[in-house]
Motif scaffolding. Sequence first.
Motif, PDB file in Angstrom:
ATOM      1  N   MET A   1     -14.619  13.856 -22.437  1.00 17.13           N
ATOM      2  CA  MET A   1     -14.124  12.548 -21.983  1.00 17.13           C
ATOM      3  C   MET A   1     -15.102  11.417 -22.317  1.00 17.13           C
ATOM      4  O   MET A   1     -14.702  10.263 -22.452  1.00 17.13           O
ATOM      5  CB  MET A   1     -13.825  12.568 -20.473  1.00 17.13           C
ATOM      6  CG  MET A   1     -12.596  13.373 -20.139  1.00 17.13           C
ATOM      7  SD  MET A   1     -11.123  12.794 -21.043  1.00 17.13           S
ATOM      8  CE  MET A   1     -10.338  14.363 -21.381  1.00 17.13           C
TER       9      MET A   1
ATOM     10  N   LEU B   1       3.438   4.999 -14.024  1.00 20.93           N
ATOM     11  CA  LEU B   1       2.722   5.973 -13.198  1.00 20.93           C
ATOM     12  C   LEU B   1       3.170   5.904 -11.728  1.00 20.93           C
ATOM     13  O   LEU B   1       3.170   6.904 -11.025  1.00 20.93           O
ATOM     14  CB  LEU B   1       1.209   5.713 -13.265  1.00 20.93           C
ATOM     15  CG  LEU B   1       0.519   6.135 -14.569  1.00 20.93           C
ATOM     16  CD1 LEU B   1      -0.889   5.551 -14.628  1.00 20.93           C
ATOM     17  CD2 LEU B   1       0.465   7.658 -14.691  1.00 20.93           C
TER      18      LEU B   1
ATOM     19  N   TRP C   1      -9.225  26.947 -13.914  1.00 21.83           N
ATOM     20  CA  TRP C   1     -10.263  26.395 -13.039  1.00 21.83           C
ATOM     21  C   TRP C   1      -9.792  25.190 -12.242  1.00 21.83           C
ATOM     22  O   TRP C   1     -10.360  24.855 -11.216  1.00 21.83           O
ATOM     23  CB  TRP C   1     -11.525  26.089 -13.832  1.00 21.83           C
ATOM     24  CG  TRP C   1     -11.314  25.219 -15.025  1.00 21.83           C
ATOM     25  CD1 TRP C   1     -10.953  25.626 -16.264  1.00 21.83           C
ATOM     26  CD2 TRP C   1     -11.449  23.809 -15.091  1.00 21.83           C
ATOM     27  NE1 TRP C   1     -10.852  24.549 -17.092  1.00 21.83           N
ATOM     28  CE2 TRP C   1     -11.145  23.426 -16.407  1.00 21.83           C
ATOM     29  CE3 TRP C   1     -11.809  22.820 -14.172  1.00 21.83           C
ATOM     30  CZ2 TRP C   1     -11.174  22.097 -16.821  1.00 21.83           C
ATOM     31  CZ3 TRP C   1     -11.840  21.497 -14.578  1.00 21.83           C
ATOM     32  CH2 TRP C   1     -11.518  21.150 -15.894  1.00 21.83           C
TER      33      TRP C   1
ATOM     34  N   ARG D   1      -9.916  24.302  -3.148  1.00 19.71           N
ATOM     35  CA  ARG D   1      -8.502  24.597  -3.432  1.00 19.71           C
ATOM     36  C   ARG D   1      -8.099  25.851  -2.666  1.00 19.71           C
ATOM     37  O   ARG D   1      -8.908  26.796  -2.554  1.00 19.71           O
ATOM     38  CB  ARG D   1      -8.297  24.889  -4.926  1.00 19.71           C
ATOM     39  CG  ARG D   1      -8.612  23.739  -5.851  1.00 19.71           C
ATOM     40  CD  ARG D   1      -7.418  22.840  -6.047  1.00 19.71           C
ATOM     41  NE  ARG D   1      -7.670  21.917  -7.144  1.00 19.71           N
ATOM     42  CZ  ARG D   1      -7.478  20.609  -7.068  1.00 19.71           C
ATOM     43  NH1 ARG D   1      -7.037  20.047  -5.961  1.00 19.71           N
ATOM     44  NH2 ARG D   1      -7.708  19.854  -8.113  1.00 19.71           N
TER      45      ARG D   1
ATOM     46  N   THR E   1     -15.488  19.372 -19.981  1.00 18.44           N
ATOM     47  CA  THR E   1     -14.453  18.336 -20.024  1.00 18.44           C
ATOM     48  C   THR E   1     -15.087  16.952 -19.920  1.00 18.44           C
ATOM     49  O   THR E   1     -14.646  15.999 -20.573  1.00 18.44           O
ATOM     50  CB  THR E   1     -13.444  18.529 -18.868  1.00 18.44           C
ATOM     51  OG1 THR E   1     -13.205  19.908 -18.714  1.00 18.44           O
ATOM     52  CG2 THR E   1     -12.140  17.813 -19.127  1.00 18.44           C
TER      53      THR E   1
ATOM     54  N   ARG F   1     -14.586  16.672  -7.592  1.00 22.46           N
ATOM     55  CA  ARG F   1     -14.892  18.109  -7.620  1.00 22.46           C
ATOM     56  C   ARG F   1     -16.037  18.255  -8.604  1.00 22.46           C
ATOM     57  O   ARG F   1     -16.018  17.618  -9.660  1.00 22.46           O
ATOM     58  CB  ARG F   1     -13.685  18.920  -8.068  1.00 22.46           C
ATOM     59  CG  ARG F   1     -12.511  18.724  -7.128  1.00 22.46           C
ATOM     60  CD  ARG F   1     -11.703  19.937  -6.765  1.00 22.46           C
ATOM     61  NE  ARG F   1     -11.306  20.860  -7.773  1.00 22.46           N
ATOM     62  CZ  ARG F   1     -11.310  22.190  -7.591  1.00 22.46           C
ATOM     63  NH1 ARG F   1     -11.757  22.695  -6.445  1.00 22.46           N
ATOM     64  NH2 ARG F   1     -10.889  23.006  -8.538  1.00 22.46           N
TER      65      ARG F   1
HETATM   66  C1  HEM Z   1      -0.571  11.161 -17.022  1.00 23.74           C
HETATM   67  C2  HEM Z   1      -1.300  12.257 -17.159  1.00 23.74           C
HETATM   68  C3  HEM Z   1      -1.990  12.978 -16.029  1.00 23.74           C
HETATM   69  C4  HEM Z   1      -1.708  12.971 -14.691  1.00 23.74           C
HETATM   70  C5  HEM Z   1      -0.610  12.201 -13.965  1.00 23.74           C
HETATM   71  C6  HEM Z   1      -2.672  13.845 -14.049  1.00 23.74           C
HETATM   72  C7  HEM Z   1      -2.713  14.082 -12.685  1.00 23.74           C
HETATM   73  C8  HEM Z   1      -3.602  14.943 -12.062  1.00 23.74           C
HETATM   74  C9  HEM Z   1      -3.624  15.206 -10.652  1.00 23.74           C
HETATM   75  C10 HEM Z   1      -2.696  14.596  -9.615  1.00 23.74           C
HETATM   76  C11 HEM Z   1      -4.624  16.082 -10.420  1.00 23.74           C
HETATM   77  C12 HEM Z   1      -5.038  16.686  -9.064  1.00 23.74           C
HETATM   78  C13 HEM Z   1      -5.963  15.764  -8.360  1.00 23.74           C
HETATM   79  C14 HEM Z   1      -6.318  16.233  -6.980  1.00 23.74           C
HETATM   80  O1  HEM Z   1      -6.752  17.389  -6.800  1.00 23.74           O
HETATM   81  O2  HEM Z   1      -6.168  15.420  -6.029  1.00 23.74           O
HETATM   82  C15 HEM Z   1      -5.235  16.393 -11.685  1.00 23.74           C
HETATM   83  C16 HEM Z   1      -6.286  17.253 -11.860  1.00 23.74           C
HETATM   84  C17 HEM Z   1      -6.703  17.656 -13.083  1.00 23.74           C
HETATM   85  N1  HEM Z   1      -6.359  17.108 -14.302  1.00 23.74           N
HETATM   86 FE1  HEM Z   1      -5.050  15.643 -14.638  1.00 23.74          FE
HETATM   87  N2  HEM Z   1      -3.512  14.364 -14.979  1.00 23.74           N
HETATM   88  C18 HEM Z   1      -3.124  13.867 -16.214  1.00 23.74           C
HETATM   89  C19 HEM Z   1      -3.717  14.129 -17.425  1.00 23.74           C
HETATM   90  C20 HEM Z   1      -4.706  15.034 -17.617  1.00 23.74           C
HETATM   91  C21 HEM Z   1      -5.275  15.345 -18.911  1.00 23.74           C
HETATM   92  C22 HEM Z   1      -4.918  14.700 -20.258  1.00 23.74           C
HETATM   93  C23 HEM Z   1      -6.178  16.324 -18.698  1.00 23.74           C
HETATM   94  C24 HEM Z   1      -7.023  16.969 -19.761  1.00 23.74           C
HETATM   95  C25 HEM Z   1      -8.300  16.908 -19.805  1.00 23.74           C
HETATM   96  C26 HEM Z   1      -6.191  16.621 -17.259  1.00 23.74           C
HETATM   97  C27 HEM Z   1      -6.974  17.571 -16.648  1.00 23.74           C
HETATM   98  C28 HEM Z   1      -6.996  17.802 -15.295  1.00 23.74           C
HETATM   99  C29 HEM Z   1      -7.803  18.858 -14.678  1.00 23.74           C
HETATM  100  C30 HEM Z   1      -8.666  19.867 -15.417  1.00 23.74           C
HETATM  101  C31 HEM Z   1      -7.624  18.752 -13.289  1.00 23.74           C
HETATM  102  C32 HEM Z   1      -8.248  19.616 -12.199  1.00 23.74           C
HETATM  103  C33 HEM Z   1      -9.671  19.272 -11.982  1.00 23.74           C
HETATM  104  C34 HEM Z   1     -10.311  20.086 -10.882  1.00 23.74           C
HETATM  105  O3  HEM Z   1      -9.614  20.632 -10.031  1.00 23.74           O
HETATM  106  O4  HEM Z   1     -11.537  20.147 -10.843  1.00 23.74           O
HETATM  107  N3  HEM Z   1      -5.299  15.793 -16.648  1.00 23.74           N
HETATM  108  N4  HEM Z   1      -4.601  15.668 -12.670  1.00 23.74           N
END
Ligand code: HEM
Length: 445
Positions: free
Chosen positions: A114, A298, A94, A77, A110, A379
């Motif tokens: 999950m 979505l 993070w 990042r 996490t 990641r």
């Molecule tokens: C409809 C719901 C959700 C959408 C559309 C969504 C979408 C995304 C997107 C686009 C990314 C970035 C991916 C990338 O770097 O290419 C992401 C990362 C992430 N999402 Fe979600 N997310 C959703 C729900 C959640 C939920 C419920 C959680 C809770 C656990 C969550 C936790 C995370 C975390 C922690 C990251 C970053 C992970 C990392 O950088 O290592 N997301 N999400």
Amino acid sequence: MDGLRLHFVTAAAIALLGGVYLLRSRMVSRARRPPGPSGLPLLGNVFQVPGKPVFLIGDIRLAKEVLEKRSNKFSSRPIIPYVRYHVDPAQVYWAFSKQNKTHFVARKLTTGLMAAVRAGETEPLQQFEALLNVTHLLDDGGENWFNHIDRVSASMVLSAAFGLHCPTGKESDLKEIVACIAEGLRLSNPTASIMNILPFLDIIPGPMPWRIQARTHRKREDALYDKLITRAVSGEASGMNTWAAAFTSKDKPEGDQRRLMNQFARREIDAIVGEDRLPSFKDRPRLPFVEAIVRETLRWRPAVRLGVPHQSTADDVVEYKGKEYFIPKGSIIYAVTWAIEHDQERFEDHDSFQPDRFLDHTNNLKPGYETSAFGYGRRADITVCPGIPFAERTLWINIAMMLWTFNIRRSDKPDPKTGLPFKYDASDSAFSGDVRDGIAVRFHF
Ligand code: HEM
């Protein structure tokens, strides 16, 4: 007067230093400039990401090739200086940090959560929350639908993570969490602080506004999460199992409140669920049309429209439509979800909400579903959005529950803005929580 002059001198010195810095960063970046639009006169692309080439990807195949197949090189990042050194020096955000130790531990935790989600442990809680949502919608005739949807999505995550159930949406903890997240996001925006553009200003000692702002936010956020974690660990807050018990004792809404969104969904839910019980996760494999609505939701209005930036950690060359592009180490890459999900070569009539585009002629789901809504790559060796299992269950149960309960159609009351009958509104204003005197979609019972 002297004071005023001093201000002018300081301002001029800052401007001059700034000019030299910008010129330097432009000269450095010019040596390996990637193809793309030219920058602003004098400032170059400094308002995008100083000194770093930025690539925007709008093609699903290319996004997969770069961010998935080569995820070992494209999963870091970019650093936003103000966030890294002021707002979040301990790197607790993070999701936006490089793959360091905190990131690794957080991802592990996490992933554990999950696994419980995949095993169905949160389903009773999610079903209970979705039911509460329809009762809220019924209570006020959908008048505050935006707030109800906001509440249900926040309460589901907070109940699962901290045992903090928010049944009304007016809870002070919930308000504080929402305010903190909004402030955190505001401060994480690359344009939030002059620090991101002129980081050398940080040599000025003392209580400068950017320091005060960041410290205030950090103190507030730390206090909030300390409180949430203490509650959760002490068992003061109820956990998933309590909600499972509460759900089973909850009265069902009356059968005659049950109306459905359209012919397809109605027939499908009628046939599989019937009138005497609520839809549950067990019905999921037999409700392909509801699944198609989740997919189309979505696709049509992805939550993270621009995608989350990745940064490359090594030089690479990528081929696209017969041409080779050099992507230098340190480049910022966005797979632009909106562009990918509205690609007119893949989605005919791309801006229409058409769930049946995911179904075949026998009304079963077409194979080979792909979405960019949750980003790309891996990641710490795990699919980048770890929340997918929870997010897609949340969407599914809420959609199924609302379809079972309501007949969703255009209001037959006049549009308060124009006095004319409501028109289909494809703009984002149809989804704005700021619409106060009347809403574009109303629920009818
Ligand atoms: C409809 C719901 C959700 C959408 C559309 C969504 C979408 C995304 C997107 C686009 C990314 C970035 C991916 C990338 O770097 O290419 C992401 C990362 C992430 N999402 Fe979600 N997310 C959703 C729900 C959640 C939920 C419920 C959680 C809770 C656990 C969550 C936790 C995370 C975390 C922690 C990251 C970053 C992970 C990392 O950088 O290592 N997301 N999400």
